[in-house]
Design an enzyme around this catalytic site. Structure first.
Site, PDB file in Angstrom:
ATOM      1  N   ASP A  59       0.521  -1.452  -0.164  1.00 25.73           N
ATOM      2  CA  ASP A  59       0.144  -0.095  -0.383  1.00 25.73           C
ATOM      3  C   ASP A  59       0.794   1.091  -0.017  1.00 25.73           C
ATOM      4  O   ASP A  59       1.830   1.638   1.044  1.00 25.73           O
ATOM      5  CB  ASP A  59      -0.968  -0.285   1.608  1.00 25.73           C
ATOM      6  CG  ASP A  59      -1.904   1.131   1.181  1.00 25.73           C
ATOM      7  OD1 ASP A  59      -1.688   1.918   0.231  1.00 25.73           O
ATOM      8  OD2 ASP A  59      -2.977   1.615   2.584  1.00 25.73           O
ATOM      9  N   TYR A 148      -7.919  16.456  -6.925  1.00 24.48           N
ATOM     10  CA  TYR A 148      -7.138  15.683  -8.031  1.00 24.48           C
ATOM     11  C   TYR A 148      -6.319  16.608  -8.113  1.00 24.48           C
ATOM     12  O   TYR A 148      -4.692  16.428  -8.250  1.00 24.48           O
ATOM     13  CB  TYR A 148      -7.836  15.168  -9.694  1.00 24.48           C
ATOM     14  CG  TYR A 148      -7.060  14.482 -10.055  1.00 24.48           C
ATOM     15  CD1 TYR A 148      -6.767  13.575 -10.436  1.00 24.48           C
ATOM     16  CD2 TYR A 148      -6.866  15.101 -11.249  1.00 24.48           C
ATOM     17  CE1 TYR A 148      -5.314  12.650 -10.851  1.00 24.48           C
ATOM     18  CE2 TYR A 148      -6.152  14.476 -12.433  1.00 24.48           C
ATOM     19  CZ  TYR A 148      -5.131  13.883 -12.276  1.00 24.48           C
ATOM     20  OH  TYR A 148      -4.670  13.351 -13.409  1.00 24.48           O
ATOM     21  N   LYS A 152      -2.147  16.394  -8.288  1.00 19.27           N
ATOM     22  CA  LYS A 152      -0.931  16.297  -9.031  1.00 19.27           C
ATOM     23  C   LYS A 152      -0.526  17.636  -9.111  1.00 19.27           C
ATOM     24  O   LYS A 152       1.487  17.819  -9.179  1.00 19.27           O
ATOM     25  CB  LYS A 152      -1.634  16.590 -10.183  1.00 19.27           C
ATOM     26  CG  LYS A 152      -2.514  14.735 -10.454  1.00 19.27           C
ATOM     27  CD  LYS A 152      -1.427  13.658 -10.455  1.00 19.27           C
ATOM     28  CE  LYS A 152      -1.128  12.288 -10.983  1.00 19.27           C
ATOM     29  NZ  LYS A 152      -0.787  11.404 -11.354  1.00 19.27           N
ATOM     30  N   THR A 183      -6.992   4.630 -22.587  1.00 17.29           N
ATOM     31  CA  THR A 183      -7.399   3.546 -21.776  1.00 17.29           C
ATOM     32  C   THR A 183      -8.837   2.701 -22.052  1.00 17.29           C
ATOM     33  O   THR A 183      -9.961   2.854 -22.575  1.00 17.29           O
ATOM     34  CB  THR A 183      -6.877   3.118 -19.742  1.00 17.29           C
ATOM     35  OG1 THR A 183      -8.364   4.313 -20.230  1.00 17.29           O
ATOM     36  CG2 THR A 183      -5.341   4.261 -19.693  1.00 17.29           C
TER      37      THR A 183
END
Length: 230
Positions: A59, A148, A152, A183
Protein backbone atom coordinates in the site's frame (compact mmCIF):
# COMPACT_ATOMS: atom_id res chain seq x y z
CA UNK A 1 18.39 3.10 -25.33
CA UNK A 2 19.59 0.14 -23.33
CA UNK A 3 19.07 -0.61 -19.66
CA UNK A 4 21.17 -3.74 -19.47
CA UNK A 5 22.42 -4.19 -15.92
CA UNK A 6 19.92 -1.65 -14.51
CA UNK A 7 17.12 -2.39 -12.05
CA UNK A 8 13.88 -0.47 -12.49
CA UNK A 9 11.10 -0.19 -9.91
CA UNK A 10 7.68 0.48 -11.43
CA UNK A 11 4.76 1.28 -9.14
CA UNK A 12 1.21 0.81 -10.36
CA UNK A 13 2.70 -1.92 -12.53
CA UNK A 14 -0.58 -3.71 -13.27
CA UNK A 15 -2.31 -0.63 -14.68
CA UNK A 16 -2.44 0.29 -18.35
CA UNK A 17 0.47 2.73 -18.18
CA UNK A 18 2.41 0.54 -15.75
CA UNK A 19 2.24 -2.42 -18.12
CA UNK A 20 3.36 -0.29 -21.06
CA UNK A 21 6.31 1.09 -19.09
CA UNK A 22 7.27 -2.37 -17.81
CA UNK A 23 7.17 -3.79 -21.32
CA UNK A 24 9.37 -0.99 -22.66
CA UNK A 25 11.99 -1.38 -19.92
CA UNK A 26 11.99 -5.16 -20.28
CA UNK A 27 12.56 -4.86 -24.03
CA UNK A 28 15.48 -2.53 -23.27
CA UNK A 29 17.10 -5.15 -21.03
CA UNK A 30 16.25 -3.88 -17.55
CA UNK A 31 15.59 -6.04 -14.52
CA UNK A 32 12.17 -5.16 -13.12
CA UNK A 33 10.66 -4.79 -9.66
CA UNK A 34 6.94 -4.56 -10.33
CA UNK A 35 4.88 -3.14 -7.47
CA UNK A 36 1.11 -3.10 -7.12
CA UNK A 37 -1.24 -2.73 -4.16
CA UNK A 38 -2.82 -6.16 -4.69
CA UNK A 39 -0.81 -9.32 -5.22
CA UNK A 40 -3.61 -11.11 -7.08
CA UNK A 41 -3.96 -8.24 -9.57
CA UNK A 42 -0.20 -8.16 -10.06
CA UNK A 43 0.08 -11.89 -10.73
CA UNK A 44 -2.90 -11.75 -13.06
CA UNK A 45 -1.02 -9.15 -15.14
CA UNK A 46 2.43 -10.79 -15.07
CA UNK A 47 2.13 -14.41 -13.99
CA UNK A 48 4.85 -15.75 -11.73
CA UNK A 49 8.09 -13.95 -11.05
CA UNK A 50 11.51 -15.10 -12.11
CA UNK A 51 14.41 -14.20 -14.36
CA UNK A 52 14.59 -10.40 -14.60
CA UNK A 53 11.17 -9.92 -13.00
CA UNK A 54 10.30 -9.58 -9.32
CA UNK A 55 6.74 -9.00 -8.09
CA UNK A 56 6.01 -7.11 -4.85
CA UNK A 57 2.85 -5.67 -3.35
CA UNK A 58 2.40 -2.78 -0.94
CA UNK A 59 0.00 0.00 0.00
CA UNK A 60 1.93 3.03 -1.24
CA UNK A 61 0.01 5.28 1.15
CA UNK A 62 1.56 3.40 4.08
CA UNK A 63 5.28 4.01 4.66
CA UNK A 64 5.70 0.81 6.68
CA UNK A 65 4.05 -1.30 3.97
CA UNK A 66 6.43 0.19 1.39
CA UNK A 67 9.44 -0.39 3.67
CA UNK A 68 8.48 -4.05 4.08
CA UNK A 69 8.16 -4.51 0.32
CA UNK A 70 11.41 -2.68 -0.46
CA UNK A 71 14.04 -3.54 2.15
CA UNK A 72 16.67 -0.92 2.89
CA UNK A 73 19.73 -1.24 0.69
CA UNK A 74 17.95 -2.84 -2.26
CA UNK A 75 19.60 -1.72 -5.48
CA UNK A 76 17.26 0.35 -7.63
CA UNK A 77 18.67 2.44 -10.48
CA UNK A 78 15.38 3.77 -11.84
CA UNK A 79 12.18 4.60 -9.93
CA UNK A 80 9.04 5.14 -11.99
CA UNK A 81 6.20 6.45 -9.83
CA UNK A 82 3.33 5.38 -12.08
CA UNK A 83 0.79 4.55 -9.36
CA UNK A 84 -1.97 7.07 -8.82
CA UNK A 85 -5.69 7.60 -9.08
CA UNK A 86 -8.42 9.89 -10.33
CA UNK A 87 -11.76 10.82 -8.82
CA UNK A 88 -14.15 13.55 -9.85
CA UNK A 89 -15.36 15.20 -6.70
CA UNK A 90 -17.64 17.85 -5.36
CA UNK A 91 -17.09 21.60 -5.14
CA UNK A 92 -14.25 22.31 -2.71
CA UNK A 93 -16.66 23.55 -0.01
CA UNK A 94 -18.56 20.24 -0.17
CA UNK A 95 -15.55 17.93 -0.52
CA UNK A 96 -15.54 15.07 2.03
CA UNK A 97 -12.32 14.23 3.81
CA UNK A 98 -12.13 10.79 2.21
CA UNK A 99 -11.91 12.26 -1.32
CA UNK A 100 -9.13 14.64 -0.28
CA UNK A 101 -7.25 11.95 1.64
CA UNK A 102 -7.58 9.42 -1.19
CA UNK A 103 -6.25 11.75 -3.91
CA UNK A 104 -3.38 13.08 -1.80
CA UNK A 105 -2.52 9.57 -0.67
CA UNK A 106 -2.58 7.87 -4.07
CA UNK A 107 -0.91 10.65 -6.02
CA UNK A 108 1.41 12.51 -3.64
CA UNK A 109 2.07 10.50 -0.48
CA UNK A 110 2.93 7.51 -2.66
CA UNK A 111 5.79 9.54 -4.18
CA UNK A 112 7.09 10.50 -0.74
CA UNK A 113 6.94 6.93 0.61
CA UNK A 114 8.76 5.53 -2.42
CA UNK A 115 11.41 8.24 -2.11
CA UNK A 116 12.00 7.27 1.51
CA UNK A 117 12.54 3.67 0.49
CA UNK A 118 14.61 4.19 -2.66
CA UNK A 119 16.59 7.43 -2.49
CA UNK A 120 19.03 6.35 0.27
CA UNK A 121 20.28 3.51 -1.95
CA UNK A 122 20.63 5.86 -4.90
CA UNK A 123 22.62 8.27 -2.76
CA UNK A 124 24.93 5.45 -1.68
CA UNK A 125 25.45 4.49 -5.33
CA UNK A 126 25.83 8.08 -6.52
CA UNK A 127 23.38 7.36 -9.32
CA UNK A 128 19.64 7.28 -9.91
CA UNK A 129 16.77 8.28 -12.16
CA UNK A 130 13.32 9.12 -10.83
CA UNK A 131 10.34 9.73 -13.11
CA UNK A 132 7.05 10.83 -11.56
CA UNK A 133 3.66 10.92 -13.27
CA UNK A 134 1.83 14.17 -12.58
CA UNK A 135 -0.85 15.49 -14.98
CA UNK A 136 -1.80 18.48 -17.09
CA UNK A 137 -4.58 18.95 -14.52
CA UNK A 138 -1.87 19.78 -11.98
CA UNK A 139 -1.25 23.07 -13.76
CA UNK A 140 -4.75 24.53 -13.41
CA UNK A 141 -7.62 23.81 -11.05
CA UNK A 142 -11.01 22.97 -12.54
CA UNK A 143 -14.50 22.67 -11.12
CA UNK A 144 -15.13 19.51 -9.11
CA UNK A 145 -11.51 18.41 -9.53
CA UNK A 146 -9.97 20.28 -6.61
CA UNK A 147 -8.52 17.26 -4.83
CA UNK A 148 -7.17 15.63 -7.98
CA UNK A 149 -5.66 18.86 -9.35
CA UNK A 150 -4.10 19.71 -6.00
CA UNK A 151 -2.60 16.23 -5.64
CA UNK A 152 -1.05 16.34 -9.10
CA UNK A 153 0.21 19.87 -8.50
CA UNK A 154 1.85 18.47 -5.37
CA UNK A 155 3.63 15.88 -7.53
CA UNK A 156 5.09 18.68 -9.67
CA UNK A 157 6.29 20.60 -6.61
CA UNK A 158 7.72 17.41 -5.04
CA UNK A 159 9.57 16.72 -8.29
CA UNK A 160 11.10 20.20 -8.28
CA UNK A 161 12.09 19.96 -4.61
CA UNK A 162 13.59 16.48 -4.97
CA UNK A 163 15.53 17.61 -8.02
CA UNK A 164 16.97 20.59 -6.14
CA UNK A 165 17.99 18.26 -3.31
CA UNK A 166 19.44 15.44 -5.40
CA UNK A 167 20.78 16.82 -8.68
CA UNK A 168 24.28 17.30 -7.26
CA UNK A 169 24.28 13.71 -6.00
CA UNK A 170 24.02 12.05 -9.43
CA UNK A 171 20.25 11.65 -9.32
CA UNK A 172 17.87 13.05 -11.95
CA UNK A 173 14.27 13.72 -10.90
CA UNK A 174 11.67 14.75 -13.48
CA UNK A 175 7.95 14.35 -14.09
CA UNK A 176 5.55 13.92 -16.99
CA UNK A 177 2.21 15.69 -17.40
CA UNK A 178 -0.15 13.50 -19.44
CA UNK A 179 -3.50 14.67 -20.69
CA UNK A 180 -6.18 11.99 -21.10
CA UNK A 181 -4.61 8.56 -21.53
CA UNK A 182 -6.15 6.15 -24.02
CA UNK A 183 -7.33 3.33 -21.76
CA UNK A 184 -10.36 1.02 -21.89
CA UNK A 185 -11.73 2.74 -18.78
CA UNK A 186 -11.52 6.21 -20.33
CA UNK A 187 -13.10 4.96 -23.55
CA UNK A 188 -15.96 3.54 -21.51
CA UNK A 189 -16.38 6.70 -19.42
CA UNK A 190 -16.22 9.07 -22.43
CA UNK A 191 -17.87 7.20 -25.32
CA UNK A 192 -18.38 10.37 -27.40
CA UNK A 193 -14.74 11.46 -27.27
CA UNK A 194 -12.20 10.72 -29.99
CA UNK A 195 -9.50 8.54 -28.38
CA UNK A 196 -7.21 9.15 -31.34
CA UNK A 197 -6.58 12.58 -29.81
CA UNK A 198 -5.55 11.09 -26.47
CA UNK A 199 -2.13 9.83 -25.43
CA UNK A 200 -1.36 6.14 -25.91
CA UNK A 201 0.29 4.45 -22.91
CA UNK A 202 3.10 3.32 -25.21
CA UNK A 203 3.83 6.94 -26.20
CA UNK A 204 4.10 7.91 -22.54
CA UNK A 205 6.37 4.92 -21.94
CA UNK A 206 8.73 6.27 -24.60
CA UNK A 207 9.06 9.53 -22.65
CA UNK A 208 9.56 7.68 -19.36
CA UNK A 209 12.39 5.66 -20.89
CA UNK A 210 14.05 8.77 -22.27
CA UNK A 211 13.97 10.54 -18.90
CA UNK A 212 15.35 7.40 -17.23
CA UNK A 213 18.20 7.15 -19.73
CA UNK A 214 21.60 8.81 -19.68
CA UNK A 215 20.49 10.80 -22.73
CA UNK A 216 18.48 12.90 -20.23
CA UNK A 217 21.42 13.36 -17.87
CA UNK A 218 21.23 17.17 -18.14
CA UNK A 219 17.48 17.38 -17.42
CA UNK A 220 16.57 18.15 -13.81
CA UNK A 221 13.25 19.13 -12.26
CA UNK A 222 11.35 19.26 -15.55
CA UNK A 223 7.59 18.89 -15.85
CA UNK A 224 7.07 17.71 -19.41
CA UNK A 225 3.59 17.92 -20.99
CA UNK A 226 2.65 14.89 -23.09
CA UNK A 227 -0.77 15.85 -24.35
CA UNK A 228 -1.28 14.13 -27.70
CA UNK A 229 -3.73 16.15 -29.78
CA UNK A 230 -5.87 17.38 -26.90
Amino acid sequence: MTFQGKTCLITGAAGNLGRAVAGAFSAAGASLILLEHDDKTLRSAYGSEGGRKRLVHADLRDAQSVARALPAGARIDVLCNIAGGFRMGQPVHEMPDDTWDLMLGLNAKSVINCARAVVPGMLAAGYGKIVNIAAIAGLLGKANMGAYSASKSAVIRLTESMSAELRDKGINVNCILPSTIDTPQNRSDMPKADPRRWVAPEALADVVLFLASDSARAIHGAAIPVSGLV
